[in-house]
Design a protein around this motif. Structure first.
Motif, short mmCIF file in Angstrom:
data_model
loop_
_atom_site.label_atom_id
_atom_site.label_comp_id
_atom_site.label_asym_id
_atom_site.label_seq_id
_atom_site.Cartn_x
_atom_site.Cartn_y
_atom_site.Cartn_z
N VAL A 147 6.40 2.51 -3.90
CA VAL A 147 7.09 2.07 -5.35
C VAL A 147 6.09 1.16 -6.09
CG1 VAL A 147 9.51 1.91 -3.62
CG2 VAL A 147 7.99 -0.16 -4.10
N ASN A 148 5.60 0.74 -5.84
CA ASN A 148 4.81 0.49 -7.56
C ASN A 148 5.33 -1.17 -8.06
OD1 ASN A 148 2.62 -0.38 -8.94
ND2 ASN A 148 3.12 1.03 -10.92
N GLY A 149 5.77 -1.47 -6.89
CA GLY A 149 7.22 -3.05 -6.74
C GLY A 149 8.30 -2.57 -7.01
N LEU A 191 -1.11 -11.76 -0.35
CA LEU A 191 -2.02 -12.09 -1.94
C LEU A 191 -0.57 -11.73 -2.85
CD1 LEU A 191 -4.57 -9.66 -1.29
CD2 LEU A 191 -5.04 -11.99 -1.53
N ALA A 192 -0.04 -12.49 -3.31
CA ALA A 192 1.62 -13.45 -4.85
C ALA A 192 1.50 -11.61 -5.78
CB ALA A 192 1.62 -14.23 -5.67
N VAL A 223 4.95 -2.50 -2.28
CA VAL A 223 5.98 -3.77 -2.34
C VAL A 223 5.61 -4.51 -3.45
CG1 VAL A 223 7.64 -4.64 -1.09
CG2 VAL A 223 6.75 -2.66 0.07
N ARG A 224 4.65 -5.27 -3.66
CA ARG A 224 4.19 -6.61 -4.31
C ARG A 224 5.70 -7.20 -4.55
NH1 ARG A 224 2.19 -3.39 -9.40
NH2 ARG A 224 2.78 -4.99 -10.12
N GLY A 246 -1.58 -6.93 3.28
CA GLY A 246 -0.31 -5.99 3.41
C GLY A 246 -0.70 -4.87 3.07
N ARG A 247 -1.58 -4.10 3.99
CA ARG A 247 -2.16 -2.86 3.52
C ARG A 247 -1.42 -1.84 4.97
NH1 ARG A 247 -5.13 -2.20 -0.58
NH2 ARG A 247 -6.45 -4.00 -1.42
#
Length: 300
Positions: free
Chosen positions: A11-13, A63-64, A39-40, A116-117
């Motif tokens: 979703v690239n965010g 990792l924010a 998800v970022r 988160g991978r």
């Protein structure tokens, strides 16, 4: 459940994708399970009703604003495993709660444990283990100056991940389950999998060693590339296009989002849909969803 409809979408965010209509797409698709990548978003910043009527299992990482994988299901999964040993879970309209889960032990993947991978769940309503992957992008060393560290980091992840795939597939089989890993592999396996393959032979994602690695994890006795199995002759269908220039308009894309399934589950695949949007303005992400229907009666 007679048919499992499984989708994957980088979703690239999540917040940007929701603003662009991702929730409407997945509501209309009526998938039984959806794997998300990139998800970022910090858990505290997730929009209300971000995951609709699904139960969510989320490995956001530490990792924010980067990475983050999730699996959405109709009912809570019976088992969850991650590299970190923790997830956040929520029921539809319920609060997110952090939980300790089974931790995957893998020496090469240990440096990635809090990024988160990777996340895998055993479905409660189907004899299937589903994994969501966001593989590092890497770099085009030695063709790109100063890129060796990123290149070697991706190589380490792939080395450890190949072992993890074998172990997870075999363990799932021992428990009477099929196995499927879906998500963004950041590798185009063959010339069919990207439009401009000639000019990208020294680009990350199409390096010979990356393609060889991909070839080592697929095969008739290991994992099967489901979309290629269903569509063996076509170029594409591509799942990623740069936001820049005319890449999307010209369909100058890459196929880097996959369903890799255990052979028996792959044979149960009956249809697929790589959901490229109709126009640039309608894009939800730089990736489009990839959805496959699996006939579970074929597994009986």
């Amino acid at each position: 459940m007679e048919t499992l409809r499984l989708g994957t979408h980088n979703v690239n965010g999540i917040r940007a994708a929701l603003r662009r209509g991702a929730a409407r797409f997945w509501d209309a698709t009526d998938a039984d399970a959806v794997a998300l990548q990139e998800v970022r978003c910090r858990v505290a910043d997730l929009p209300e009703d971000a995951f609709g009527d699904h139960h969510v299992t989320l490995e956001a990482g530490q990792l924010a604003g980067r990475n983050g994988v999730a699996v959405l299901t109709r009912v809570p999964p019976t088992r969850v495993r991650t590299l970190s040993g923790t997830v956040h879970r929520a029921a539809p309209d319920g609060p997110m709660a952090e939980e300790s889960v089974e931790r995957i032990v893998n020496r090469d993947l240990a440096p990635f444990a809090h990024e988160g991978r990777y996340l895998e769940v055993d479905l409660a309503d189907a004899p299937v283990r589903v994994a969501s992957l966001y593989l590092p992008k890497g770099a085009a060393w030695p063709h790109e100056e100063g890129s060796r560290d990123k290149y070697e980091r991706k190589m380490r992840f792939m080395r450890g991940f190949a072992r993890l795939l074998t172990a997870s597939r075999r363990e799932a089989a021992a428990l009477g389950r099929e196995f499927v890993v879906v998500g963004d592999f950041n590798v185009a396996h063959t010339r069919q999998d990207l439009r401009n393959w000639r000019s990208n032979q020294k680009s990350e994602g199409f390096l010979p060693e990356e393609r060889d690695w991909f070839g080592s994890i697929v095969g008739p006795r290991r994992l099967v590339d489901v979309v290629r199995h269903l569509e063996p002759e076509s170029d594409g269908p591509y799942s990623w296009w740069s936001w820049r220039g005319q890449a999307f308009a010209n369909d100058s894309g890459w196929r880097i989002d996959y369903h890799l399934a255990s052979p028996r589950l792959a044979r149960a695949a009956i249809r697929h849909h790589t959901a490229r949007e109709a126009s640039y303005e309608e894009r939800m992400s730089d990736h489009c969803p990839v959805v496959v229907d699996y006939d579970l009666t074929a597994l009986a």
